[in-house]
Write a protein that holds these residues in place. Structure first.
Motif, PDB file in Angstrom:
ATOM      1  N   ARG A 236       0.831  -1.211   0.000  1.00 29.10           N
ATOM      2  CA  ARG A 236       0.000   0.000   0.000  1.00 29.10           C
ATOM      3  C   ARG A 236       0.866   1.263   0.000  1.00 29.10           C
ATOM      4  O   ARG A 236       0.535   2.252  -0.664  1.00 29.10           O
ATOM      5  N   ASN A 237       1.963   1.233   0.742  1.00 27.02           N
ATOM      6  CA  ASN A 237       2.866   2.401   0.768  1.00 27.02           C
ATOM      7  C   ASN A 237       3.473   2.660  -0.604  1.00 27.02           C
ATOM      8  O   ASN A 237       3.579   3.808  -1.050  1.00 27.02           O
ATOM      9  N   ILE A 238       3.876   1.571  -1.285  1.00 21.40           N
ATOM     10  CA  ILE A 238       4.448   1.733  -2.626  1.00 21.40           C
ATOM     11  C   ILE A 238       3.386   2.251  -3.588  1.00 21.40           C
ATOM     12  O   ILE A 238       3.667   3.083  -4.456  1.00 21.40           O
ATOM     13  N   LYS A 239       2.150   1.772  -3.426  1.00 22.59           N
ATOM     14  CA  LYS A 239       1.055   2.215  -4.287  1.00 22.59           C
ATOM     15  C   LYS A 239       0.796   3.705  -4.126  1.00 22.59           C
ATOM     16  O   LYS A 239       0.490   4.409  -5.104  1.00 22.59           O
ATOM     17  N   GLU A 240       0.924   4.208  -2.905  1.00 23.35           N
ATOM     18  CA  GLU A 240       0.724   5.647  -2.678  1.00 23.35           C
ATOM     19  C   GLU A 240       1.797   6.479  -3.370  1.00 23.35           C
ATOM     20  O   GLU A 240       1.521   7.554  -3.906  1.00 23.35           O
ATOM     21  N   LYS A 241       3.036   5.961  -3.376  1.00 23.85           N
ATOM     22  CA  LYS A 241       4.134   6.693  -4.005  1.00 23.85           C
ATOM     23  C   LYS A 241       4.109   6.546  -5.524  1.00 23.85           C
ATOM     24  O   LYS A 241       4.491   7.460  -6.248  1.00 23.85           O
ATOM     25  N   ASP A 242       3.699   5.356  -6.005  1.00 19.21           N
ATOM     26  CA  ASP A 242       3.689   5.083  -7.442  1.00 19.21           C
ATOM     27  C   ASP A 242       2.326   4.511  -7.831  1.00 19.21           C
ATOM     28  O   ASP A 242       2.069   3.321  -7.642  1.00 19.21           O
ATOM     29  N   PRO A 243       1.412   5.340  -8.357  1.00 21.13           N
ATOM     30  CA  PRO A 243       0.069   4.848  -8.718  1.00 21.13           C
ATOM     31  C   PRO A 243       0.096   3.739  -9.760  1.00 21.13           C
ATOM     32  O   PRO A 243      -0.885   2.983  -9.870  1.00 21.13           O
ATOM     33  N   ASN A 244       1.181   3.632 -10.533  1.00 21.55           N
ATOM     34  CA  ASN A 244       1.257   2.592 -11.560  1.00 21.55           C
ATOM     35  C   ASN A 244       1.666   1.230 -11.005  1.00 21.55           C
ATOM     36  O   ASN A 244       1.648   0.238 -11.723  1.00 21.55           O
ATOM     37  N   PHE A 245       2.076   1.177  -9.724  1.00 24.14           N
ATOM     38  CA  PHE A 245       2.353  -0.094  -9.075  1.00 24.14           C
ATOM     39  C   PHE A 245       1.021  -0.810  -8.831  1.00 24.14           C
ATOM     40  O   PHE A 245       0.049  -0.204  -8.382  1.00 24.14           O
ATOM     41  N   LYS A 246       0.958  -2.098  -9.142  1.00 25.94           N
ATOM     42  CA  LYS A 246      -0.291  -2.846  -9.016  1.00 25.94           C
ATOM     43  C   LYS A 246      -0.094  -4.076  -8.143  1.00 25.94           C
ATOM     44  O   LYS A 246       0.936  -4.746  -8.241  1.00 25.94           O
ATOM     45  N   PHE A 247      -1.079  -4.353  -7.310  1.00 21.94           N
ATOM     46  CA  PHE A 247      -1.055  -5.575  -6.511  1.00 21.94           C
ATOM     47  C   PHE A 247      -2.487  -6.009  -6.205  1.00 21.94           C
ATOM     48  O   PHE A 247      -3.401  -5.205  -6.125  1.00 21.94           O
ATOM     49  N   GLU A 248      -2.651  -7.312  -6.072  1.00 22.36           N
ATOM     50  CA  GLU A 248      -3.934  -7.915  -5.736  1.00 22.36           C
ATOM     51  C   GLU A 248      -3.680  -9.001  -4.702  1.00 22.36           C
ATOM     52  O   GLU A 248      -2.639  -9.658  -4.718  1.00 22.36           O
ATOM     53  N   TYR A 249      -4.643  -9.214  -3.789  1.00 22.37           N
ATOM     54  CA  TYR A 249      -4.482 -10.255  -2.782  1.00 22.37           C
ATOM     55  C   TYR A 249      -5.848 -10.811  -2.389  1.00 22.37           C
ATOM     56  O   TYR A 249      -6.888 -10.180  -2.621  1.00 22.37           O
ATOM     57  N   THR A 250      -5.841 -11.997  -1.807  1.00 21.94           N
ATOM     58  CA  THR A 250      -7.053 -12.624  -1.292  1.00 21.94           C
ATOM     59  C   THR A 250      -6.778 -13.131   0.121  1.00 21.94           C
ATOM     60  O   THR A 250      -5.646 -13.482   0.460  1.00 21.94           O
ATOM     61  N   LEU A 251      -7.827 -13.165   0.936  1.00 20.79           N
ATOM     62  CA  LEU A 251      -7.748 -13.674   2.301  1.00 20.79           C
ATOM     63  C   LEU A 251      -8.563 -14.953   2.416  1.00 20.79           C
ATOM     64  O   LEU A 251      -9.550 -15.143   1.698  1.00 20.79           O
ATOM     65  N   ASP A 252      -8.142 -15.850   3.320  1.00 25.25           N
ATOM     66  CA  ASP A 252      -8.882 -17.087   3.510  1.00 25.25           C
ATOM     67  C   ASP A 252     -10.024 -16.871   4.503  1.00 25.25           C
ATOM     68  O   ASP A 252     -10.309 -15.740   4.931  1.00 25.25           O
ATOM     69  N   SER A 253     -10.687 -17.961   4.905  1.00 22.91           N
ATOM     70  CA  SER A 253     -11.840 -17.865   5.804  1.00 22.91           C
ATOM     71  C   SER A 253     -11.466 -17.328   7.186  1.00 22.91           C
ATOM     72  O   SER A 253     -12.312 -16.797   7.901  1.00 22.91           O
ATOM     73  N   ASN A 254     -10.185 -17.469   7.554  1.00 24.61           N
ATOM     74  CA  ASN A 254      -9.710 -16.967   8.842  1.00 24.61           C
ATOM     75  C   ASN A 254      -9.124 -15.559   8.738  1.00 24.61           C
ATOM     76  O   ASN A 254      -8.428 -15.111   9.657  1.00 24.61           O
ATOM     77  N   ASN A 255      -9.369 -14.906   7.621  1.00 20.89           N
ATOM     78  CA  ASN A 255      -8.891 -13.540   7.377  1.00 20.89           C
ATOM     79  C   ASN A 255      -7.368 -13.459   7.343  1.00 20.89           C
ATOM     80  O   ASN A 255      -6.780 -12.439   7.708  1.00 20.89           O
ATOM     81  N   LYS A 256      -6.711 -14.538   6.921  1.00 15.02           N
ATOM     82  CA  LYS A 256      -5.262 -14.552   6.761  1.00 15.02           C
ATOM     83  C   LYS A 256      -4.904 -14.511   5.279  1.00 15.02           C
ATOM     84  O   LYS A 256      -5.670 -14.954   4.430  1.00 15.02           O
ATOM     85  N   LEU A 257      -3.738 -13.971   4.992  1.00  9.28           N
ATOM     86  CA  LEU A 257      -3.307 -13.824   3.609  1.00  9.28           C
ATOM     87  C   LEU A 257      -3.187 -15.188   2.934  1.00  9.28           C
ATOM     88  O   LEU A 257      -2.493 -16.077   3.420  1.00  9.28           O
ATOM     89  N   GLU A 258      -3.872 -15.348   1.804  1.00  8.56           N
ATOM     90  CA  GLU A 258      -3.873 -16.609   1.080  1.00  8.56           C
ATOM     91  C   GLU A 258      -3.078 -16.508  -0.217  1.00  8.56           C
ATOM     92  O   GLU A 258      -2.305 -17.404  -0.552  1.00  8.56           O
ATOM     93  N   ASN A 259      -3.259 -15.425  -0.952  1.00  8.24           N
ATOM     94  CA  ASN A 259      -2.539 -15.194  -2.207  1.00  8.24           C
ATOM     95  C   ASN A 259      -2.261 -13.698  -2.337  1.00  8.24           C
ATOM     96  O   ASN A 259      -3.051 -12.869  -1.893  1.00  8.24           O
ATOM     97  N   ILE A 260      -1.141 -13.390  -2.950  1.00  6.85           N
ATOM     98  CA  ILE A 260      -0.834 -12.001  -3.258  1.00  6.85           C
ATOM     99  C   ILE A 260       0.046 -11.967  -4.499  1.00  6.85           C
ATOM    100  O   ILE A 260       0.940 -12.804  -4.659  1.00  6.85           O
ATOM    101  N   ALA A 261      -0.240 -11.046  -5.393  1.00  5.76           N
ATOM    102  CA  ALA A 261       0.547 -10.854  -6.623  1.00  5.76           C
ATOM    103  C   ALA A 261       0.776  -9.373  -6.819  1.00  5.76           C
ATOM    104  O   ALA A 261      -0.068  -8.541  -6.448  1.00  5.76           O
ATOM    105  N   TRP A 262       1.932  -9.017  -7.377  1.00  2.00           N
ATOM    106  CA  TRP A 262       2.219  -7.609  -7.632  1.00  2.00           C
ATOM    107  C   TRP A 262       3.106  -7.463  -8.864  1.00  2.00           C
ATOM    108  O   TRP A 262       3.782  -8.399  -9.284  1.00  2.00           O
ATOM    109  N   SER A 263       3.084  -6.263  -9.427  1.00  2.00           N
ATOM    110  CA  SER A 263       3.914  -5.943 -10.585  1.00  2.00           C
ATOM    111  C   SER A 263       4.208  -4.450 -10.579  1.00  2.00           C
ATOM    112  O   SER A 263       3.447  -3.664 -10.010  1.00  2.00           O
TER     113      SER A 263
END
Length: 630
Positions: A236-263
């Motif tokens: 999120r910090n990088i996204k604020e500095k560079d709007p062209n930075f992209k990332f997506e993520y998903t959380l599991d049923s326990n609200n824990k990080l399950e997948n994350i991808a960025w470019s």
């Protein structure tokens, strides 16, 4: 008593209340300064003596520690009498040799395996005792007991530095080590750099490689959930500095990080031009995080690796592929190479139905040692070299003949891996697998450069949250190196080998890397003969009377194709097509067979092309061609 044994690693414990079995005779050494001092051969400034005074107990400890270092042993805090804040407070302390006491007996626990570590304790009786006194309102500590008799050999001066008590890493050195770790250099390189900075001989730093590795490991022993939160915060910090930075993520049923991808912005721009063929490498795992790491890489027009995206996943490749494809504005690669992962293959077929899926040969070759080392023994390297020779043969018929000879000579008839490899090569020769596979990324040179690029940021051994920045640094470093190599390639004089107009035309359009590949085919075309048949041309080597390749050419439309599918495989016309074009008095290569991905465009124009309207692209390319010609 000096030991002739080379610096044995001794375990030091700092547990003030343990080992009550150590016998310290207070009556024999209490207040006998003359006798103690006579037994020592040095002055009182460097050797403890009864009655010696210290302002604090820590000062007494430091003094005894330095004395022990000169003698060839180390010390630890043993027993205390009294307690701070209770009654008279702390009144007496014992410092003992690190080999005092006996090995404590550990209770066995079947559910928790115990480490079988050897102990250095041997009941040594050397010690120093200090007591607190108060005179005229001033509190100080006096030595009230001291013995320097050891029942073990002492270490030489060049060996004592290996004792854990003397292996310390200062706060300044810790900061430098962490800074080095962020750059991705190895621990051995860190040690050598710090030796040069401190002007010490190799191996004479106040700490060892193991201490550095333990320090880096301590920074990774964090709560995975906290690490995930920090990773998302960093994105999120990088996204604020560079709007062209992209990332997506998903959380599991326990609200824990399950997948994350960025470019990154530069990666997305590179994918626009060079994303026709992609390697999705999922064979690496980051030590700081218990999730497989997926990396999207490709090859640019100068034959150098370029980064497209990165992901952590718990096996849901479908989500990762959707995320990466979303970064690239829905553009799917024409060909994707992966490891032998059935889940990844199924996810690719579902989310990218038009993309050709193939197995990446160098990922499979990496498994060869575990497959064949034990079976072949000393002949393993010979077999591997023969396999690579056969795999690179152009003719599947030649491959089949050589394969049978290789299997017979090495005695691998019943090996299941051999069967799988044969099926892999047979499928690879089929046109539908070779078609739409630009860049030819199966080459050994590409695999080594891509792996070296990946290892650069994998070796950065710091917090997971910093990993996103470390990858960005590695990409920036790679981009700068690529720009330098691009400049060097462009400054080199192009050597024309045939003098044909098609060759000089290609030299003005293609990058030096792509032109060298095309030039190889153009030179080989002179060794082939072409015969016109009903539906095209038959082209074969001048030494052969049968076989050959079928070439179809429509001069009016500028369309030419060959049954070898070389152009579909690498984006470079084959020798057979060049032979037909030369026979038909063609002096320029049709524009469609000079792909945009192999043309002379540097990183900066690529970014400009990505942001420019389509109507300007042809004009810009024309101007670039004119500049190259001039």
């Amino acid at each position: 008593m000096m030991s002739e044994e080379a610096g044995q690693m001794l375990v030091v414990y700092d547990e003030p209340s343990e080992q009550q079995s150590l016998s310290l005779d207070t009556s024999s050494t209490e207040e006998s300064p003359d006798e103690t001092r006579l037994s020592l051969e040095s002055n009182n400034d460097v050797i403890p003596y009864i009655g010696q005074r210290f302002a604090t107990h820590d000062a007494a400890y430091d003094f005894y520690c330095e004395f022990a270092r000169r003698c060839g042993f180390s010390i630890r805090r043993h027993r205390t009498e009294g307690k701070d804040g209770v009654g008279k407070g702390l009144t007496r302390r014992y410092f003992v040799c690190h080999r005092a006491g006996n090995t404590p007996v550990k209770t066995s626990n079947e559910s928790k395996p115990q480490r079988n570590r050897k102990s250095s304790r041997c009941g040594c009786q050397a010690y120093m005792r200090i007591s607190k006194t108060t005179e005229l309102g001033t509190t100080e500590w006096r030595v009230t007991g001291f013995a320097n008799h050891h029942n073990h050999e002492l270490l030489e001066p060049n060996q004592v530095r290996f004792l854990p008590a003397y292996r310390t890493i200062s706060d300044m050195d810790k900061s430098r080590i962490l800074m080095f770790a962020k750059t991705g250099i190895s621990v051995q390189q860190m040690m050598r750099l710090m030796e040069l900075e401190k002007c010490v001989e190799p191996g004479y730093l106040p700490f060892t490689e193991k201490d550095v590795r333990n320090l880096l490991q301590s920074f990774r022993k964090l709560d995975p959930e906290d690490e995930s939160i920090d990773l998302l915060r960093m994105c999120r910090n990088i996204k604020e500095k560079d709007p062209n930075f992209k990332f997506e993520y998903t959380l599991d049923s326990n609200n824990k990080l399950e997948n994350i991808a960025w470019s990154y912005a530069s990666s997305i721009q590179s994918y626009e031009i060079f994303g026709d063929a992609v390697v999705f490498d999922t064979t690496h795992r980051l030590a700081a995080f218990d999730m497989p790491l997926g990396i999207w890489v490709g090859v640019n027009n100068y034959g150098m690796p370029c980064f497209f995206g990165c992901a952590f996943t718990r096996g849901k490749f479908k989500v990762i592929i959707m995320g990466i494809e979303g970064f690239m504005n829905g553009k799917a690669p024409q060909t994707i190479l992966t490891d032998q992962n059935m889940c990844l293959k199924e996810a690719t077929a579902m989310e990218m139905p038009t993309t050709k899926h193939a197995l990446c040969i160098w990922m499979i070759v990496a498994k060869f040692p575990s497959w064949f080392n034990a079976v072949l023994g000393e002949r393993y390297n010979d077999w591997k070299a023969e396999f690579h020779r056969l795999y690179n043969l152009e003719s599947i018929e030649d491959f089949e003949l050589g394969w049978r000879d290789m299997v017979n000579s090495f005695g691998l008839h019943n090996n299941r891996h051999i069967t799988n490899l044969y099926a892999l090569r047979t499928l690879w020769a089929l046109p539908y697998l070779r078609s739409h596979f630009f860049a030819g990324m199966t080459a050994a040179g590409h695999s080594k450069s891509i792996n070296a690029f990946i290892q650069r940021f994998l070796s950065a051994q710091t917090r997971l949250a910093h990993f996103v920045e470390q990858v960005a640094v590695a990409i920036d470093f790679k981009d700068q190196a690529a720009d330098q190599q691009t400049m060097q390639q462009n400054l080199q004089n192009v050597c024309l080998k045939t003098g044909a107009p098609m060759e000089s035309h290609a030299a003005t359009v293609l990058t030096p890397y792509a032109f060298s590949k095309l030039q190889e085919q153009l030179v080989l075309a002179a060794h082939y003969a072409s015969f016109q048949v009903e539906d095209g041309f038959l082209v074969r080597h001048h030494t052969k009377l049968e076989g050959g390749r079928k070439v179809y050419w429509v001069p009016r439309e500028g369309i030419i194709s060959c049954s070898c599918h070389q152009f579909e495989f690498s984006g470079i016309l084959c020798r057979h097509a060049f032979r037909v074009l030369s026979t038909g008095n063609c002096f320029q290569i049709p524009e469609r067979y000079l792909p945009f991905r192999w043309r002379r465009i540097s990183t900066s124009p690529a970014k400009l092309l990505h942001n420019s309207p389509n109507v300007h692209r042809e004009r810009m390319q024309l101007l670039q061609n004119m500049v190259s010609t001039l």
